[in-house]
Design a protein around this motif. Sequence first.
Motif, PDB file in Angstrom:
ATOM      1  N   UNK A  41       0.811  -1.227   0.000  1.00 54.55           N
ATOM      2  CA  UNK A  41       0.000   0.000   0.000  1.00 54.55           C
ATOM      3  C   UNK A  41       0.838   1.267   0.000  1.00 54.55           C
ATOM      4  N   UNK A  42       2.114   1.159   0.379  1.00 54.35           N
ATOM      5  CA  UNK A  42       2.955   2.357   0.427  1.00 54.35           C
ATOM      6  C   UNK A  42       3.058   3.042  -0.930  1.00 54.35           C
ATOM      7  N   UNK A  44      -6.711   4.966  -3.902  1.00 55.61           N
ATOM      8  CA  UNK A  44      -6.768   3.661  -4.559  1.00 55.61           C
ATOM      9  C   UNK A  44      -6.531   2.502  -3.599  1.00 55.61           C
ATOM     10  N   UNK A  45      -6.323   2.804  -2.344  1.00 55.85           N
ATOM     11  CA  UNK A  45      -6.017   1.752  -1.379  1.00 55.85           C
ATOM     12  C   UNK A  45      -7.281   1.004  -0.945  1.00 55.85           C
ATOM     13  N   UNK A  46      -7.049  -0.156  -0.374  1.00 53.68           N
ATOM     14  CA  UNK A  46      -8.142  -0.942   0.206  1.00 53.68           C
ATOM     15  C   UNK A  46      -8.070  -0.829   1.722  1.00 53.68           C
ATOM     16  N   UNK A  54      -6.159  -3.418  -6.331  1.00 57.24           N
ATOM     17  CA  UNK A  54      -5.192  -4.504  -6.473  1.00 57.24           C
ATOM     18  C   UNK A  54      -5.086  -5.349  -5.203  1.00 57.24           C
ATOM     19  N   UNK A  55      -5.194  -4.722  -4.039  1.00 58.22           N
ATOM     20  CA  UNK A  55      -5.045  -5.467  -2.782  1.00 58.22           C
ATOM     21  C   UNK A  55      -6.140  -6.523  -2.618  1.00 58.22           C
ATOM     22  N   UNK A  86       4.632  -5.600  -8.116  1.00 61.09           N
ATOM     23  CA  UNK A  86       4.637  -4.922  -6.823  1.00 61.09           C
ATOM     24  C   UNK A  86       4.383  -5.897  -5.685  1.00 61.09           C
ATOM     25  N   UNK A  87       3.600  -6.962  -5.939  1.00 63.95           N
ATOM     26  CA  UNK A  87       3.420  -7.972  -4.905  1.00 63.95           C
ATOM     27  C   UNK A  87       4.737  -8.676  -4.609  1.00 63.95           C
ATOM     28  N   UNK A  88       5.462  -9.068  -5.649  1.00 64.23           N
ATOM     29  CA  UNK A  88       6.758  -9.729  -5.444  1.00 64.23           C
ATOM     30  C   UNK A  88       7.672  -8.831  -4.624  1.00 64.23           C
TER      31      UNK A  88
END
Length: 392
Positions: free
Chosen positions: A56-57, A63-65, A170-171, A262-264
Amino acid sequence: MTQPTLFVELHILQSLPPSNINRDDSGTPKQALYGGARRARVSSQAWKRATRMEFAKAEPPADRATRTKRIAALLAERLAKPAAEGGTGVDAAGADRLAAALLEPLGITKSSKKEEQSAYLLFFGKRQLDSFVTLLDGRAEELLALPETKLKEEVAKLQVVSTLSSGHPAEVALFGRMVADLPSLNVDAAVQVAHALSTHAVRTEFDYYTAVDDENVEDSGAGMIGTVEFSSSTLYRYAVLGVHQLRENLGSAQAVREAAVRFVDAFVRSMPTGHQNSFAHRTLPHLVLVTVRTDQPVNLVSAFEEPVTGHSGLAAESAARLAGELTAVGQTWGSVPVHTLAAYGLEGDKLANAFGPSVAFPALLDGVDTLIGGWLTDACLPQARTEQAGVR
């Protein structure tokens, strides 16, 4: 027609100094019995949350969850904003009433203990709250003028459920969502995370500490005395990303590529924060191995079923074990990754033979992006040909 699958797996070896990053209800670092030996353990929930926070940073706040029981309060707050700021401009009481009416079709009931909270946590995107405001289409005052029964009837005509079932951030697309009372809101997670386990046996230790009262000049005794449990370990961490599921959740190929990379990055760099001020335990991995498969995920934790003894350090021996297990799985089961990428600072021909040459971590991320981009292009081609031919 069977849809193609792509699994991007992360295998990480990481050493932690004395620390207590994930404790049980008694304050003891979490553990598990594996291979007949007591191991350090960090729960998947703890590392998933740490990964979400790291992920999330880089997200714009809008756009965050968020995962919360306070969706009614957040929605009411959004509704009460002036129209110029994306709200409806109604007063606080009206906003509360509208929020309750909008959330009723979702089956979100209030907590029996706290009236302002829902009965369970809900994971959703902050932009999805904006969509609720859009649903009202400027009719907020008109709806509030209706009696309660009529208000519910009018709100029931709105696409409330579909609003929360689409446009996922995305989260949510990565980590999924389960709503027991309304399965249509469920989102299958694209990510699975294993409990991290130490590659070796561990023993919990105790830190006896004292705190000095700076203003105490009468005696030399401590102002406070206590103990905290800790352990140190070399952990094997594993996660798998189903790119095909992420594509189904997000839709856009570009969004899939960005979220995957970004997840990786976030999973590799993240760290649970338990007792972080006491131990300053944040480290970076010795080894990050990415294996790409099209058949099924393979957790390689069995490399450490026999505990590593660490005659000359734990990291190097753990890495050699992991390399051996990857090779053995391929030889025994024929389950060979279609591609591997690795970043490591350990030496040994065995590692290079099994993992390939080490690359800098930014180059590894670029490699993941390229691989996923190529797969998305290839996976979409058959569908595009079918649609062009008019076949469904």
